[in-house]
Write a protein that holds these residues in place. Structure first.
Motif, short mmCIF file in Angstrom:
data_model
loop_
_atom_site.label_atom_id
_atom_site.label_comp_id
_atom_site.label_asym_id
_atom_site.label_seq_id
_atom_site.Cartn_x
_atom_site.Cartn_y
_atom_site.Cartn_z
N GLY A 226 0.77 -1.24 0.00
CA GLY A 226 0.00 0.00 0.00
C GLY A 226 0.78 1.26 0.00
O GLY A 226 1.45 1.54 -0.95
N GLY A 227 0.76 2.06 1.04
CA GLY A 227 1.23 3.43 0.84
C GLY A 227 0.08 4.16 0.21
O GLY A 227 -1.01 4.23 0.75
N SER A 228 0.28 4.70 -0.95
CA SER A 228 -0.74 5.58 -1.51
C SER A 228 -2.03 4.85 -1.82
O SER A 228 -2.01 3.77 -2.39
N ALA A 229 -3.14 5.47 -1.44
CA ALA A 229 -4.42 4.89 -1.79
C ALA A 229 -5.09 5.73 -2.86
O ALA A 229 -6.27 5.64 -3.07
N SER A 230 -4.33 6.59 -3.49
CA SER A 230 -4.85 7.27 -4.67
C SER A 230 -4.17 6.62 -5.85
O SER A 230 -2.98 6.78 -6.07
N THR A 231 -4.91 5.86 -6.59
CA THR A 231 -4.25 5.05 -7.61
C THR A 231 -5.02 5.18 -8.90
O THR A 231 -5.87 6.03 -9.06
N ASP A 232 -4.72 4.28 -9.81
CA ASP A 232 -5.41 4.39 -11.08
C ASP A 232 -6.18 3.12 -11.41
O ASP A 232 -6.24 2.71 -12.56
N THR A 233 -6.74 2.51 -10.41
CA THR A 233 -7.45 1.26 -10.63
C THR A 233 -8.55 1.39 -11.67
O THR A 233 -8.77 0.52 -12.49
N TYR A 234 -9.25 2.49 -11.61
CA TYR A 234 -10.41 2.61 -12.51
C TYR A 234 -10.16 3.59 -13.63
O TYR A 234 -11.08 4.26 -14.09
N LEU B 190 -17.28 7.94 -15.27
CA LEU B 190 -17.62 8.20 -13.87
C LEU B 190 -17.79 9.68 -13.60
O LEU B 190 -18.63 10.09 -12.82
N THR C 258 -14.85 8.34 -7.16
CA THR C 258 -14.14 7.16 -7.65
C THR C 258 -13.18 7.54 -8.77
O THR C 258 -12.03 7.10 -8.80
N VAL D 268 -10.29 9.89 -7.12
CA VAL D 268 -9.36 9.27 -6.18
C VAL D 268 -8.70 8.04 -6.77
O VAL D 268 -7.55 7.73 -6.49
N ARG D 269 -9.45 7.30 -7.59
CA ARG D 269 -8.90 6.07 -8.11
C ARG D 269 -8.79 6.10 -9.63
O ARG D 269 -8.89 5.07 -10.28
N MET E 186 -12.50 7.49 0.78
CA MET E 186 -11.91 6.63 -0.24
C MET E 186 -10.39 6.75 -0.22
O MET E 186 -9.68 5.78 -0.43
N GLN E 187 -9.90 7.95 0.01
CA GLN E 187 -8.45 8.11 0.07
C GLN E 187 -7.86 7.34 1.22
O GLN E 187 -6.71 6.93 1.18
N GLY E 188 -8.65 7.14 2.26
CA GLY E 188 -8.14 6.43 3.42
C GLY E 188 -8.16 4.92 3.25
O GLY E 188 -7.64 4.20 4.08
N ILE E 189 -8.76 4.43 2.18
CA ILE E 189 -8.82 2.99 1.98
C ILE E 189 -7.66 2.56 1.10
O ILE E 189 -7.51 3.01 -0.03
N ASP E 190 -6.85 1.68 1.64
CA ASP E 190 -5.70 1.20 0.91
C ASP E 190 -6.15 0.46 -0.35
O ASP E 190 -7.14 -0.25 -0.33
N ASP E 191 -5.41 0.64 -1.42
CA ASP E 191 -5.87 0.01 -2.65
C ASP E 191 -5.51 -1.46 -2.75
O ASP E 191 -5.83 -2.12 -3.74
#
Lengths: 375, 309, 269
Positions: B8-16, B23, C93, C96-97, C162-167
């Protein structure tokens, strides 16, 4: 180029085995930064394979590339012959045990383990049944209805394992899964993992920075540093015959001497130290006459004497003795050079002389103990 | 940094990242149509001619802005003089907002500081206490303030009761009442950013300073204050901007003598006497001022934050 | 904690000022509540405790007006909060993601636009918009306007959560053969519920409480609770206003408290 062939050579010796994961010239770049600089290696079917190295060396990046969470900038990855580099993670029959376990907090343990099976198309009841069996395998059946937060760290780890194994993947990836456990638990889990791998016959790819862990569990180890593969081989091989400074220093403890090579004859090299003292040892490929290289000797392959035994002894003064339970490490300042560590086991106490700080002592090498390093 | 460990670390990612345009579409469409376009329409309307019964005639004219800044006499044929009426109203709005901000700062800063220095577990409770009033309807809060400040209201009753004054003082319908009302409306907005700033402040820094024999006040001034500047600036903006455009406080607490921009604008759209383009123009002026202030302060804040790091 | 004279954590007088601050914030509300229980026709004389004004709200001569206004307020709040929360969740979504993309900063600016612009400017702009497209003012226009400014209020807690949830959870899901949509609906969304609830409640309160924008776009025939109260206050503060205000106050406090506890429970996970 030569080293690439040498790498493949070590691997090619056992060609008869099936290759589970084949990484060919894989490169990973993030903008200007290169995390992996052309890695090639093959991992066999039914093998416990470890990627070992300090943090930042690229081992996790490589693992994530195999799992599908990182794109392959250049190169290719094959899973039992099929190219997978372009497949998204949910299309690869490969499962991961994450470092923080990543157990879904709102689901029960049973549903967690059943998740992969459900996603594969099984009905909820089918999946739960299979998950139940998996939980038996890791001896956690009685916790099936609990949520992850209600379990201890070690138990969560086993759930993560069960969850990843339930869909019967072809390869299991483990990203430093034991790092959060305390020492005793970790050692127990190391053995458990090894047995699990034997039992299931699934190829395990294990990532760790702990070299002792790697040596304990692995069939083969790939030592990595700064995005490059340093050495690949069996545990014993890597320990006793390190190829370069990094590997010699990273795995276990070692003593390093700077030597100049005077002559090479029939596989034996004659060298001398800075102060003129002569030594001889086996030569290694890549070392030429006149080169200045490092020589590595493991502390446990040295023994001390009061006076000179034969020409290989080095003179020095004892600085300190450190008692570590099974051994005594003696720190010695050599007259000619660096500081040495000699490790003497604590068995047979009566017959061994303890050298006190300040004593003069001669350090001698066992036969074939010294090793020339290519870097 | 090798690709970020899977842990983990960053939870701002590019999953979607593939779906992101879809969106965002609803938000873009909705806000584009019902916020952006209206603001643009407002700009357009400010350049149109007013319709007698309210509304507009689609004829281009700068009459609205003209009316705002210049006085051309009763029949519009005298040489232009500066029209002070509306500019005064503007100026008063700024003044009132500034006064309210200072009041909020005087009370809000110590409060925020106090809360931020409480033990960690107690802090959310304090923050909660401070924010509850904000979530009560602004209208009700202003009405209750009006009720309290009346000549025959509780505040006067109390002041007479404890002997501070003999006759009820007329607070309502004064500048001060409006300032009080604004201050009351937006006080939590001053407290929260300062609280956030102070909380982030590393108090061991001041202990290090204390080690070097700095006195309390010196430490406060030279180390703490610069560090919390961003929070203070944010708090000031968050009170000043809404206060400037406020309508309820001046209307209910200020009476006829305390016209502010909000009341002026509101008047243009009421009934048949209104002048829509003028109202739109006044709104544009207000909006421009706010945007300028925001930009200035944003730059100040960015500078202050750089100093902190 | 050492209370040396170098300890700047406790500054003189700050505690007192904090208490003063809280007092200032709560006093008017408390006063209104107390006076709503006044058993007198006039609001100036205190004649004992009574609930008659609460009764009057529900059955007095103005009660019909207030009942309709309350119905409008609550239904608009429910619908606006629902729509706004949905839009905000999808947007969050993406923000943040969704990785770094060029329109990201602009998008954030657009989403927070209703927060930055003074409310009256927004009110005027919305009114002008409806006028220019010929939209008759009424319930629908109120609803449309409310959704717009509710979006940022719903967005902020959702995005924060959402930012607080680990990916790693979504990664684990994909590793276990879930599609991205399944990872979103089965894993991320359930973990977000506290944030979504917070966002919903915030949007609800903000819609319920809104006066200025509603006042501008409502047209002549429709009232919401705040506009009805305002109209009544203009004619002088009567005790039944106090009662209604107290009730509305109570609703707000309850909702905020719920929101607070919801966000607290999930932090304990």
């Amino acid at each position: 180029m030569l080293s690439l062939i040498k790498l493949y050579g070590e691997v090619a010796m056992s060609e008869s085995r099936e290759i589970a994961i084949d990484v060919r010239a894989a490169v990973k770049r993030y903008g200007d930064f290169t995390a992996l600089k052309t890695i090639s290696l093959s991992i066999y079917d039914n093998e416990f394979f470890t990627l070992l190295g300090p943090s930042g060396c690229g081992k996790t990046t490589l693992l994530r590339m195999i799992a599908g969470f990182e794109d392959v900038t250049e190169g290719a990855i094959f899973l039992y012959g099929d190219p997978i580099a372009d497949l998204p993670p949910n299309k690869r029959p490969v499962n991961t045990v994450f470092q923080n376990y990543a157990l879904f907090p709102q689901m029960t343990i049973l549903d967690n383990v059943a998740f992969g099976l459900e996603m594969r198309g099984q009905s909820k009841s089918q999946a739960r049944k299979a998950a139940g069996e998996m939980l038996e395998l890791v001896q956690l059946s009685q916790f099936a209805a609990r949520k992850p937060s209600q379990l201890s760290g070690g138990q969560q780890q086993r759930v993560a394992l069960a969850r990843a194994l339930a869909p019967k993947p072809k390869v299991l990836l483990l990203d430093e899964p034991l790092s959060a456990l305390d020492l005793k638990l970790r050692k127990a889990m190391q053995l458990e993992l090894k047995h699990l791998q034997r039992e299931t016959g699934i190829t395990f790819i294990f990532v760790t920075h702990d070299q002792e862990e790697a040596l304990t569990m692995s069939d083969r180890i790939a030592v990595m540093s700064a995005g490059e593969l340093q050495q690949l081989g069996e545990a014993r091989d890597i320990y006793e015959r390190p190829r370069n400074m990094f590997v010699a220093d990273f795995i276990g403890e070692t003593n390093l001497l700077e030597v100049s090579v005077d002559a090479i004859n029939a596989g034996r090299a004659t060298c001398h130290l800075g102060g003129g003292h002569e030594l001889s040892c086996n030569s290694v490929e890549g070392v030429n006459v006149g080169a200045k290289v490092h020589m590595s000797v493991r502390p446990e392959r040295l023994f001390m004497s009061e006076g000179p035994t034969d020409s290989e002894g080095l003179k020095g003064t004892v600085r300190e003795n450190i008692f570590v339970g099974t051994d005594i490490s003696t720190l010695i300042d050599l007259d000619d050079g660096p500081k040495f560590i000699v490790r003497t086991s604590n068995s047979d106490r009566g017959n061994k002389r303890i050298f006190e700080p300040g004593n003069e002592v001669y350090v001698n090498m066992e036969m074939e103990a010294a090793r020339l390093l290519v870097d | 940094m090798a690709g970020g460990a899977a842990s983990g670390g960053s939870a701002s990612t590019d999953t979607y990242k593939e779906a992101r345009n879809w969106l965002l579409l609803p938000a873009w469409v909705y806000l584009g149509v019902f916020v952006l376009i209206p603001v643009i329409m407002m700009l357009v309307y400010s350049f149109l001619t007013k319709e007698f019964r309210g509304g507009v005639v689609w004829e281009f004219s700068t009459a609205a802005y003209d009316q705002f800044f210049f006085d051309r006499g009763l029949f519009g044929d005298e040489p232009a003089k500066i029209e002070w009426t509306y500019i005064t109203i503007f100026w008063r709005s700024i003044w009132q907002a500034a006064a309210a901000t200072l009041l909020a700062l005087a009370i809000g800063f110590p409060t925020a500081y106090f809360i931020a220095t409480r033990p960690e577990r107690a802090r959310p409770m304090w923050v909660f206490l401070i924010t509850i009033p904000y979530w009560v309807n602004l209208l009700i809060r202003t009405v209750s303030m009006k009720f309290m400040l009346r000549d025959t209201g509780p505040l006067n009753d109390v002041l007479i009761g404890i002997g501070l004054i003999n006759d009820p003082i007329s607070i309502i319908n004064t500048n001060f009442a409006v300032q009080l009302g604004l201050f009351y409306s937006y006080l939590p907005f001053m407290v929260l950013p300062i609280y956030a700033s102070v909380e982030r402040y590393n108090f061991s820094l001041s202990e290090a300073a204390a080690d070097l024999y700095a006195s309390k006040w010196v430490t406060l001034r030279r180390i703490l204050l610069p560090a919390v500047k961003p929070g203070v600036i944010a708090g000031c903006i968050l009170v000043f901007v809404p206060s400037m455009g406020s309508f309820l406080a001046p209307d209910l607490l200020g009476g006829a003598k305390n016209f502010m921009i909000g009341s002026l604008i509101e008047e243009q759209f009421k009934g048949n006497a209104g002048n829509w383009p003028f109202g739109a123009a006044a709104s544009m002026v207000l909006l421009s001022m706010v945007l300028i202030i925001l930009m200035i302060f944003a730059r100040q804040q960015a500078k202050a934050e750089k100093e902190v790091s | 904690m050492r209370r040396s004279k170098y300890d700047i954590k406790s500054l003189p007088g700050f505690f007192g000022i904090t208490i003063l601050c809280l007092f200032i914030l709560y006093a008017p509300l408390v006063v209104v509540t107390v006076y709503s229980l006044n058993d007198s026709n006039s609001i100036t004389n205190w004649e004992g405790v009574s609930l008659r004004w609460y009764v009057d709200v529900f059955s007095g001569h103005e009660s019909q007006k207030f009942k309709i206004a309350a119905w409008n307020s609550f239904t608009i709040a429910i619908i606006a909060a629902t729509v706004a929360t949905t839009i905000a969740t999808l947007a969050a979504t993406a923000m943040v993601r969704g990785g770094k993309f060029k329109l990201r900063t602009v998008s954030f600016g657009l989403i927070s636009l209703p927060l930055m612009v003074p409310e009256i400017v927004l009110a005027v702009a919305t009114l002008i918009f409806f006028n220019s497209v010929g939209f008759t003012r009424g319930y629908a226009t109120i609803l449309i306007a409310h959704i717009a400014f509710c979006i940022p209020f719903a967005y902020l807690p959702i995005s924060a959560r959402m930012q607080g949830i680990d990916d790693s959870y979504e990664q684990a899901a994909q590793d276990l053969y879930a599609t991205k949509r399944q990872a979103f609906t089965r894993i991320l969304l359930p973990m977000m519920i506290p944030g979504i609830i917070s966002g919903y409640l915030l949007a609800f309160i903000v819609s319920l409480d809104d006066f200025i924008i509603t006042n501008f776009v409502k047209g002549a025939g429709v009232e919401t609770l705040p506009t009805a109260i305002f109209g009544s206050v203009k004619q002088g503060i009567k005790p039944n206003i106090m009662a209604i205000s107290t009730m509305l106050l109570g609703v707000s406090v309850i909702l905020v408290t719920i929101s607070y506890f919801v966000s607290k429970t999930d932090n304990k996970k």
